[in-house]
Design a protein around this motif. Structure first.
Motif, PDB file in Angstrom:
ATOM      1  N   GLN A  43       0.508  -1.219  -0.070  1.00 20.63           N
ATOM      2  CA  GLN A  43       0.169  -0.033   0.296  1.00 20.63           C
ATOM      3  C   GLN A  43       1.122   0.706   0.260  1.00 20.63           C
ATOM      4  N   LEU A  44       2.002   1.284   0.780  1.00 24.25           N
ATOM      5  CA  LEU A  44       2.774   1.913   0.154  1.00 24.25           C
ATOM      6  C   LEU A  44       4.249   2.165  -0.431  1.00 24.25           C
ATOM      7  N   PHE A  45       3.760   1.445  -1.484  1.00 21.98           N
ATOM      8  CA  PHE A  45       4.644   1.116  -2.854  1.00 21.98           C
ATOM      9  C   PHE A  45       6.064   1.219  -2.161  1.00 21.98           C
ATOM     10  N   ASP A  46       6.468   0.783  -1.418  1.00 19.87           N
ATOM     11  CA  ASP A  46       7.622   0.853  -0.410  1.00 19.87           C
ATOM     12  C   ASP A  46       7.814  -0.934  -1.620  1.00 19.87           C
ATOM     13  N   VAL A  47       8.979  -0.878  -2.763  1.00 22.30           N
ATOM     14  CA  VAL A  47       8.481  -2.534  -3.505  1.00 22.30           C
ATOM     15  C   VAL A  47      10.492  -2.687  -2.746  1.00 22.30           C
ATOM     16  N   ALA A  48      11.234  -2.036  -2.205  1.00 22.63           N
ATOM     17  CA  ALA A  48      13.008  -2.062  -1.708  1.00 22.63           C
ATOM     18  C   ALA A  48      12.403  -3.247  -0.007  1.00 22.63           C
ATOM     19  N   THR A  49      11.533  -2.676   0.514  1.00 22.31           N
ATOM     20  CA  THR A  49      11.123  -3.232   1.690  1.00 22.31           C
ATOM     21  C   THR A  49      10.164  -4.540   2.226  1.00 22.31           C
ATOM     22  N   ILE A  50       9.445  -4.830   0.818  1.00 19.62           N
ATOM     23  CA  ILE A  50       8.571  -5.855  -0.081  1.00 19.62           C
ATOM     24  C   ILE A  50       9.825  -6.769   0.145  1.00 19.62           C
ATOM     25  N   LEU A  51      10.775  -6.520  -1.232  1.00 18.32           N
ATOM     26  CA  LEU A  51      11.405  -7.858  -1.475  1.00 18.32           C
ATOM     27  C   LEU A  51      12.671  -7.480  -0.032  1.00 18.32           C
ATOM     28  N   ALA A  52      13.030  -6.632   1.381  1.00 17.44           N
ATOM     29  CA  ALA A  52      13.406  -6.996   2.124  1.00 17.44           C
ATOM     30  C   ALA A  52      13.079  -8.249   2.790  1.00 17.44           C
ATOM     31  N   TYR A  53      11.509  -7.994   3.249  1.00 20.60           N
ATOM     32  CA  TYR A  53      10.545  -9.223   3.675  1.00 20.60           C
ATOM     33  C   TYR A  53      10.835 -10.579   2.880  1.00 20.60           C
ATOM     34  N   THR A  54      10.960 -10.552   1.241  1.00 18.37           N
ATOM     35  CA  THR A  54      11.580 -11.479   0.718  1.00 18.37           C
ATOM     36  C   THR A  54      12.280 -12.826   0.543  1.00 18.37           C
ATOM     37  N   LEU A  55      13.050 -11.817   0.956  1.00 17.51           N
ATOM     38  CA  LEU A  55      14.555 -12.648   1.180  1.00 17.51           C
ATOM     39  C   LEU A  55      14.654 -13.617   2.666  1.00 17.51           C
ATOM     40  N   ALA A  56      14.984 -12.274   2.735  1.00 14.15           N
ATOM     41  CA  ALA A  56      14.645 -12.642   4.707  1.00 14.15           C
ATOM     42  C   ALA A  56      14.228 -14.062   5.200  1.00 14.15           C
ATOM     43  N   PHE A  57      13.017 -14.475   4.457  1.00 15.20           N
ATOM     44  CA  PHE A  57      12.169 -15.336   4.254  1.00 15.20           C
ATOM     45  C   PHE A  57      12.267 -16.943   3.832  1.00 15.20           C
ATOM     46  N   VAL A  58      12.930 -16.301   2.429  1.00 18.82           N
ATOM     47  CA  VAL A  58      13.095 -16.884   1.858  1.00 18.82           C
ATOM     48  C   VAL A  58      14.401 -17.896   1.744  1.00 18.82           C
ATOM     49  N   ALA A  59      15.572 -17.167   2.948  1.00 18.37           N
ATOM     50  CA  ALA A  59      16.662 -17.618   3.560  1.00 18.37           C
ATOM     51  C   ALA A  59      16.638 -18.121   4.212  1.00 18.37           C
ATOM     52  N   ILE A  60      15.614 -17.842   5.664  1.00 15.54           N
ATOM     53  CA  ILE A  60      15.076 -19.387   6.536  1.00 15.54           C
ATOM     54  C   ILE A  60      14.560 -20.120   5.664  1.00 15.54           C
ATOM     55  N   MET A  61      14.088 -20.874   5.150  1.00 15.67           N
ATOM     56  CA  MET A  61      13.388 -21.545   4.496  1.00 15.67           C
ATOM     57  C   MET A  61      14.473 -22.320   3.832  1.00 15.67           C
ATOM     58  N   LEU A  62      14.914 -21.774   3.438  1.00 15.00           N
ATOM     59  CA  LEU A  62      15.890 -22.360   2.461  1.00 15.00           C
ATOM     60  C   LEU A  62      17.270 -23.098   3.951  1.00 15.00           C
ATOM     61  N   ALA A  63      17.524 -22.395   4.872  1.00 14.01           N
ATOM     62  CA  ALA A  63      17.818 -22.255   5.529  1.00 14.01           C
ATOM     63  C   ALA A  63      17.679 -24.028   6.636  1.00 14.01           C
ATOM     64  N   VAL A  64      16.214 -23.598   6.198  1.00 13.33           N
ATOM     65  CA  VAL A  64      15.251 -25.468   6.872  1.00 13.33           C
ATOM     66  C   VAL A  64      15.846 -26.454   6.452  1.00 13.33           C
ATOM     67  N   GLU A  65      15.620 -26.057   5.362  1.00 13.77           N
ATOM     68  CA  GLU A  65      15.722 -27.485   3.950  1.00 13.77           C
ATOM     69  C   GLU A  65      16.862 -27.546   4.063  1.00 13.77           C
ATOM     70  N   PHE A  66      18.273 -26.779   3.402  1.00 18.67           N
ATOM     71  CA  PHE A  66      19.318 -26.991   4.042  1.00 18.67           C
ATOM     72  C   PHE A  66      20.112 -28.293   5.624  1.00 18.67           C
ATOM     73  N   LEU A  67      19.681 -27.268   6.554  1.00 24.52           N
ATOM     74  CA  LEU A  67      19.601 -27.672   7.642  1.00 24.52           C
ATOM     75  C   LEU A  67      19.685 -28.688   7.962  1.00 24.52           C
ATOM     76  N   PHE A  68      18.710 -28.423   7.875  1.00 23.36           N
ATOM     77  CA  PHE A  68      17.576 -29.317   9.141  1.00 23.36           C
ATOM     78  C   PHE A  68      16.943 -30.828   8.428  1.00 23.36           C
ATOM     79  N   LEU A  69      16.353 -30.439   7.244  1.00 23.29           N
ATOM     80  CA  LEU A  69      15.820 -31.880   6.614  1.00 23.29           C
ATOM     81  C   LEU A  69      16.652 -32.465   5.939  1.00 23.29           C
ATOM     82  N   GLN A  70      17.825 -32.052   5.303  1.00 23.09           N
ATOM     83  CA  GLN A  70      18.522 -33.120   3.970  1.00 23.09           C
ATOM     84  C   GLN A  70      19.539 -34.103   5.277  1.00 23.09           C
ATOM     85  N   ARG A  71      19.859 -32.971   6.202  1.00 21.72           N
ATOM     86  CA  ARG A  71      20.370 -34.295   7.696  1.00 21.72           C
ATOM     87  C   ARG A  71      19.621 -34.611   7.914  1.00 21.72           C
TER      88      ARG A  71
END
Lengths: 236, 259
Positions: free
Chosen positions: B218-246
């Motif tokens: 609503q604020l048209f703040d794409v930088a912050t939208i991408l910041a949240y997206t990337l942070a969350f993708v990073a967490i989900m990848l970490a879950v996958e690599f560190l936890f699930l694969q082990r």
């Protein structure tokens, strides 16, 4: 002892016909004796074992097992849990009251003492069969069912395994019923041999192998095998 | 439903991964430089937004809320889906009866389930987590049903002859055979669920990554939208690599080679 009386066991085939697998099959295995069942392939031996083991209850007749009815089985395939070690495979099948100390002797006799931490996928078929034997004897069963336990092994391995089986069984005698298609094997191991007919299965002959096991030389065994072979091919 | 086709393990070539990601970053930076638009901020602006949100603690709060919802929905979906899947796989009659239901539920859009859950159960946490779980359950059912159909009859007979109790049989005979199917459902589950959780948060929650993305939309703040997206993708990848694969590695140790 084991008392089997199967009046009838039939299967519905895919095209709607009824196939009679067993009809009027009657025999007894005396307590503490080793009986071998020999019959043509596809004659219903495995069906009979499944009925005795309680895996198939859709039949007419009775099967009675004396005592508490503790039954162990050695199947054609070792049927070990691949995700458990050799030792876990044996221990998992034990009732609580069987102590672990008795099992140590069993491992020794079957030459498994160094393999306890291996997984079944790491063992040859012959070794896996030994584990299956250990699992069955560890239970201290009142009835031991063996379904062609030496099939698809080379002659040397099968011969060694037969000697092991006899040694373990003589140390822990229990009522045993073994299915095989090998007459020599049957004569070498059994107190008496049951010959079965083609389907529908009946008992054709019940032969005592009266010679003590240690005196069963090749010649003696061949003699019995000839005698059994004649009975098998005799007109009914 | 898997998130990255074509070998996600890296196959022992991490430098190729690094080069590839760096290439993407460069393309992004160049595109941002050329376009000079608010709609496409450059990577540094996103890092700034990330830093700002982390500084206020907002980032961690919202990431945490979303992660909790992902975990809750995942646990519920896996338990219910596995139970139904195993039951259907073991009984032909049940399977014939419920198969049409399953096909129906597999094809209901996630959005519809979410909207209906909010209408029927109110704008609350149970409705949110429940809606996500309901979206995932049919997939778990289908996967575990395949697993239950493939159960080894020989081993089941062995367990019967040796008088295994129900619990013993489940633990030592059934579950180890289902493990690859549970692993498959888990992997596709995590990637599906976190995407749906964001939609649930956008539509009816007042915190979480989805809510924040809605706010900055609503604020048209794409930088912050991408910041949240990337942070969350990073967490989900970490879950996958560190936890699930082990986790998978540790329970597939027994798959050795015949000596």
């Amino acid at each position: 002892m084991l008392d089997v009386c199967i009046d009838q066991k039939s299967f519905d085939t895919a095209n709607g016909e009824v196939l009679k697998a067993i009809e009027g099959l009657q025999f007894q295995v005396p307590a503490g004796s080793f009986t071998c069942v020999v019959g043509p392939s596809g004659c219903g031996k495995t069906s009979t074992l499944r009925v005795i083991l309680g895996l198939d209850t859709d039949y007419q007749g009775t099967v009675s097992i004396a005592g508490r009815g503790r039954v162990a089985a050695v199947f054609q395939e070792p049927r070990l849990l691949p995700w458990r070690t050799v030792e876990q495979n044996v221990l998992l099948c034990l009732p609580v009251e069987v102590g672990e100390s008795q099992i140590q002797d069993l491992y020794q006799e079957l030459g498994l003492q160094d393999l306890l931490q291996f997984y079944p996928t790491e063992l040859s078929l012959g070794l896996a069969r030994r584990v299956a034997l250990a699992r069955a004897f560890a239970l201290e069963p009142e009835l031991l069912i063996l379904d062609e336990p030496f099939v698809s092994l080379d002659d040397d391995t099968a011969g060694r395994l037969r000697k092991l089986l006899m040694a373990v069984w003589c140390a822990r005698p229990t009522t045993a019923l073994m299915v095989t298609h090998n007459l020599r094997e049957a004569v070498e191991l059994a107190d008496n041999v049951l010959l079965l007919s083609e389907r529908p299965t009946r008992v054709v002959a019940d032969v005592d192998i009266s010679t003590p096991r240690e005196e069963r030389s090749d010649a003696v065994i061949s003699n019995y095998v000839r005698q059994l072979d004649d009975l098998r091919h005799a007109p009914l | 439903m898997t998130s990255s086709p074509g070998g996600r393990q890296g196959n022992g070539k991490p430098y190729l991964w690094a080069v590839s990601l760096l290439g993407l970053l460069v393309i992004w930076a160049v595109a941002a430089e050329i376009s000079q638009s608010r709609g496409l901020p450059d990577p540094l602006a996103v890092v700034d937004a990330l830093w700002r949100e982390a500084g206020t603690g907002e980032l961690f709060y919202h990431l945490g809320m979303t992660l909790l919802r992902v975990i809750a929905a995942f646990v519920v979906a896996m338990f219910i889906g596995s139970a139904i899947g195993i039951a259907l796989g073991m009984s032909n009659r049940l399977n014939h009866f419920f198969d049409p239901w399953l096909i129906l539920f597999l094809n209901i859009p996630a959005l519809v389930v979410i909207v209906l859950a909010y209408i029927w159960f109110g704008l609350n946490e149970v409705a949110a987590v429940g809606a996500v779980a309901v979206n995932k359950i049919p997939n778990v059912v289908v996967t575990l049903r395949e697993g239950a159909r493939a159960l080894d009859a020989d081993l089941a007979e062995m367990a019967r002859v040796y008088k295994f109790s129900k619990l013993k049989k489940l633990r030592h005979v059934v579950l180890p055979q289902l493990q690859p199917f549970v692993a498959a459902a888990t992997r596709s589950g995590i990637s599906l669920i976190w995407k749906i959780v964001l939609v649930v948060e956008l539509l009816g929650r007042s915190n979480g990554v989805g809510f924040q993305i809605h706010l900055y939309f609503q604020l048209f703040d794409v930088a912050t939208i991408l910041a949240y997206t990337l942070a969350f993708v990073a967490i989900m990848l970490a879950v996958e690599f560190l936890f699930l694969q082990r986790f998978e590695k540790s329970i597939t140790r027994w798959r050795g080679q015949r000596a």
